[in-house]
Design an enzyme around this catalytic site. Structure first.
Site, PDB file in Angstrom:
ATOM      1  N   HIS A  65     -35.190  -6.448  -4.084  1.00 31.37           N
ATOM      2  CA  HIS A  65     -35.295  -7.680  -3.282  1.00 31.37           C
ATOM      3  C   HIS A  65     -36.267  -8.655  -3.941  1.00 31.37           C
ATOM      4  O   HIS A  65     -37.453  -8.688  -3.637  1.00 31.37           O
ATOM      5  CB  HIS A  65     -35.762  -7.314  -1.867  1.00 31.37           C
ATOM      6  CG  HIS A  65     -35.608  -8.416  -0.870  1.00 31.37           C
ATOM      7  ND1 HIS A  65     -35.296  -8.173   0.442  1.00 31.37           N
ATOM      8  CD2 HIS A  65     -35.715  -9.765  -0.981  1.00 31.37           C
ATOM      9  CE1 HIS A  65     -35.221  -9.327   1.103  1.00 31.37           C
ATOM     10  NE2 HIS A  65     -35.490 -10.299   0.261  1.00 31.37           N
ATOM     11  N   ASP A 312     -39.631  -8.446  -1.866  1.00 30.87           N
ATOM     12  CA  ASP A 312     -39.304  -9.760  -1.276  1.00 30.87           C
ATOM     13  C   ASP A 312     -40.159 -10.850  -1.935  1.00 30.87           C
ATOM     14  O   ASP A 312     -40.610 -11.795  -1.282  1.00 30.87           O
ATOM     15  CB  ASP A 312     -39.474  -9.764   0.248  1.00 30.87           C
ATOM     16  CG  ASP A 312     -38.796 -10.971   0.899  1.00 30.87           C
ATOM     17  OD1 ASP A 312     -38.114 -11.742   0.192  1.00 30.87           O
ATOM     18  OD2 ASP A 312     -38.961 -11.147   2.127  1.00 30.87           O
TER      19      ASP A 312
HETATM   20 ZN   LIG Z   1     -35.162 -11.744   4.018  1.00 31.11          ZN
END
Ligand SMILES: [Zn+2]
Lengths: 446, 318
Positions: A65, A312
């Protein structure tokens, strides 16, 4: 520079001491020093010997991610700068999220992103395809074309937005089965989170910031695991952030549903209390939650409910964070701080050992993303993607540790354990005793 | 005091000191020449990112009565992107030599962000930020209560044991929040009354009693102070309650409920009022209503705050 390296006296994830011999893009042999059949014997001349005494060797980290921002948002990050940050953090592969401009919803865009990654050479870049055209949540994007493109996409996500239409989500889950793909869901009910700014609770009420309730995440996860069960598809849940989400995923796994889940380093260490400062570096989606949630996420990682840790990594330019809270962008950079945070939050606390770290930050994310011939367990002949970490190092995280274009880390000034010293991508040392290789010397992988 | 950002972190002694100085300021306002030279040569900027004529003119009158120079800067609808504008505007004001910035902003925390930044080194007064706080409103409300209760013997007093019921949209009200913290600091008891949809999540952890039933609360508490909050019509569209009629019937102060209050109870409203919705015309214009006193007291409180922040007493700041 030679392409033979001997990493002397490293500690393997399972704790055994070993000499690791790398030649070309392969690990030629890993000899545990106790067996006596030392790899050093085979090293010969022209081999660069690295003293890895006290360093833990991990398979190259794999981030499922990452927001690399290119094409479209090159003021925040490019594939080159983002993969430099990855290498500095011990990562040898990153899955690039689809919320680029144009959106990564066609074979052309995902092939472009992959080509940029190969040209940069710092890490393997695996593009993620959008589930819906333009991330609009209305029509399926060309999932088949992306799967069969040169980029061979296997992970599909509208991350940043939730695939909230139940029927569309059902169809997406079913359709990707055709290509052995997986839907990675950003679980956020849009109606329950209109203009939401932080975790909903007593603190959001006090600070006057609009709440992002836990139920907005948990209700989508509950729906999606049931859909995945119904259609027999693979489902991956991005960035779990609440204790309730861990419970739902635990329940789904006990039921035999094919669901995997990730947590981010920041959700494993930071709580909403930081938002009292209204400092927008702490603004992220999903938001920082309560301490109870942090503890539940840690337990979820420890007991395997949460399969992987993903960063992320979300770079933003300065002006997007130097402003009032409501106007600020969501997101934090995370590639360089990920492993130190994991060590601080999970290893030093006794919840994970280094074999678990190898699993949650390399083996399992590679498996979920169908990234073949990349991660490994140091078998002879494994691809030479690995990183050496000094777990004894402890330092205050500073901005000079960042190598991407953006500076929006929430960890500045935080004391974190561990330091990534070396990273090898396909046998090439992209990070050498803490120093990043220059772009000119890194071989392109075209 | 360097800034006034919230009432939550205002100490009791400091709060009483502001109220006492406001008493002095209020005396000035009754004189023929309503002016003090205290802030001569100082520049106060009213930086309003949100329309509020009442609050702005109250601060403007306060600054002028202290002989400060006043610049009104309405940043609402500025073409500069939202994120850039606070920093850019602050640096512009710094370059102009602003000593004090009175900021009203739709984003909660914007005054704190401004005060913490190195964009400008000026005293910052929060004139209302999002749904966070409106400290001078709470101070003027406390001042008004103290005067009604203690009259000319107000100086040095707090509000110990005073019961205050605040009715309406607690969820979106910065006035309710600032009042809660300040009233608790001054020793008052606070009850919030609202439909459950307009009670903030987690309000059960606040130092206030929360009730959904106005009639039961009035009967049980017999409040010294009943404060009615403004209801905004857009709340109906967002399904917080069905319609104005139902709201008014359940939570409005009508003439019947007014009659239940004791003769010494006071009725407050931060304005502007929706007559006939949260408050009847009879209640708004009754002898118990302090609505106009609140406006007058607002100027005295803001004079006191500006004086404390910007006069010679202001601490040196590197
Ligand atoms: Zn997200």
């Amino acid at each position: 520079m030679s392409d033979r390296y001997l990493l002397k006296g490293a500690t393997l994830p399972d704790g055994r001491p070993a000499d690791i011999l790398i030649e070309g893009d392969r690990i030629l042999s890993t000899a545990t020093t106790t067996t006596g059949a030392s790899a050093s014997a085979k090293a010969g001349t022209g081999t660069t010997v690295i003293d890895a005494d006290g360093l833990v060797a991990l398979p190259g980290l794999v981030d499922l991610h990452t927001h690399l921002r290119e094409p479209g948002f090159e003021q925040s990050e490019t594939v080159l700068t983002g993969t430099r940050a990855a290498a500095a953090g011990g990562f040898t592969a990153v899955f690039a999220m689809a919320n680029t401009l144009p959106v990564s919803d066609t074979a052309g865009v995902v092939e472009q992103v992959q080509a940029l990654g190969r040209a940069a050479g710092y890490a393997t870049v695996r593009p993620i395809g959008a589930v819906t055209v333009g991330l609009q949540g209305e029509r399926l994007s060309e999932i088949g074309a992306m799967a069969q493109s040169l980029a061979g996409v296997r992970v599909f996500s509208d991350d940043g937005k939730c695939v909230h239409d139940s029927l569309l989500m059902r169809r997406a889950l079913e359709y990707v089965k055709t290509f052995d793909g997986v839907i990675a869901q950003h679980a956020q009910d849009p109606r329950l989170t209109e203009n939401a700014q932080m975790n909903e609770g007593a603190l959001s009420s006090e600070l006057g910031l609009k709440g992002w309730p836990a139920v907005a995440e948990e209700s989508i996860i509950a729906r999606d695991v049931l859909l995945a069960e119904h259609v027999g598809a693979r489902l991956h849940i991005c960035h779990l952030s609440t204790a309730g989400s861990v419970d739902v995923v635990r329940w789904a796994k006990a039921r035999g549903i094919q669901v995997t889940a990730e947590a981010t380093p920041h959700h494993l260490l930071l709580t909403e209390e930081l938002i009292r400062s209204y400092d927008a570096r702490y603004k992220v989606n999903p938001p920082l939650r309560r301490d109870e949630d942090v503890q539940a996420l840690r337990e979820g990682v420890a007991d395997g409910t949460i399969d992987i840790i993903a960063t992320d990594h979300a770079p933003h330019p300065r002006e997007s964070k130097e402003c009032e809270w409501d106007a600020a962008a969501f997101g934090m950079v995370g590639l360089e701080s990920a492993l130190p945070v994991v060590q601080t939050a999970l290893v030093d606390t006794g919840l994970l050992d280094w074999a678990d770290v190898a699993r949650v930050l390399s083996n399992t994310p590679a498996a979920i993303g169908r990234l073949h011939d990349h991660s490994h367990s140091f078998e002879d002949g494994s691809p030479a993607n690995l990183t050496l970490v000094d777990p004894a190092a402890s330092s205050v995280f500073a901005l000079d540790r960042l190598h991407g274009k953006s500076r929006n880390t929430p960890f500045e000034g935080v004391t974190l354990s561990g330091s990534v010293r070396w990273t090898f991508h396909k046998g090439f040392p992209t990070l050498r005793d803490g120093v990043l290789a220059e772009p000119g010397e890194v071989p392109s992988r075209v | 005091m360097k800034h006034l950002l919230s009432t939550r972190d205002l100490a009791r002694d400091d709060a009483i000191r502001i109220l006492d100085i406001a008493e002095d300021m209020s005396e000035v306002s009754t004189r023929e020449v309503k002016k003090l030279p205290a802030l001569r040569g100082k520049t106060v900027v009213n930086l309003f990112f949100e329309d509020s004529t009442r609050t702005r003119i109250s601060f403007e009158a306060a600054a002028k009565r202290l002989s400060a120079d006043v610049i009104n800067f309405s940043a609402k609808g500025s073409s500069v992107s939202k994120g850039e504008s606070l920093k850019d505007t602050a640096q512009t004001l710094a370059a102009m030599g602003a000593d004090g910035v009175v900021i009203r902003h739709p984003a909660s925390g914007a005054p704190q962000v401004l005060a913490q930044s190195d964009w400008i080194d000026a005293g910052v007064v929060n004139a209302g930020d999002g749904t966070h706080e409106h400290p001078t409103q709470a101070l003027l409300d406390a001042f008004t209560m103290r005067r009604r209760i203690h009259g000319t013997a107000s100086r040095g007093k707090a509000l110990d044991g005073v019961s205050v019921v605040i009715v309406g949209d607690i969820l979106h009200s910065r006035v309710a929040r600032s009042n809660l913290w300040l009233l608790r600091t001054l020793g008052a008891e606070v009850t919030f009354v609202a439909p459950a949809t307009l009670v903030p999540v987690g309000a059960d952890t606040w130092p206030a009693t929360v009730s959904f039933d106005l009639d039961a609360t009035l009967a049980a508490v017999r409040p010294d102070v009943l404060m009615m909050l403004r209801i905004q019509s857009e709340r109906m569209n967002a399904a917080y309650f069905p319609n104005a009629r139902e709201y008014s019937r359940q939570w409005g102060l009508d003439d019947e409920r007014l009659a239940l209050l004791g003769p010494d109870s006071i009725v407050m409203h931060p304005g502007p009022m929706n007559r006939g919705l949260e408050i009847s015309a009879g209640a708004a214009d009754s002898a118990q209503s302090t609505v106009l006193e609140q406006v007058a007291n607002g100027v005295s409180i803001r004079m006191a705050v500006l004086y404390l922040l910007l006069s010679g007493e202001r601490e040196a700041h590197a």
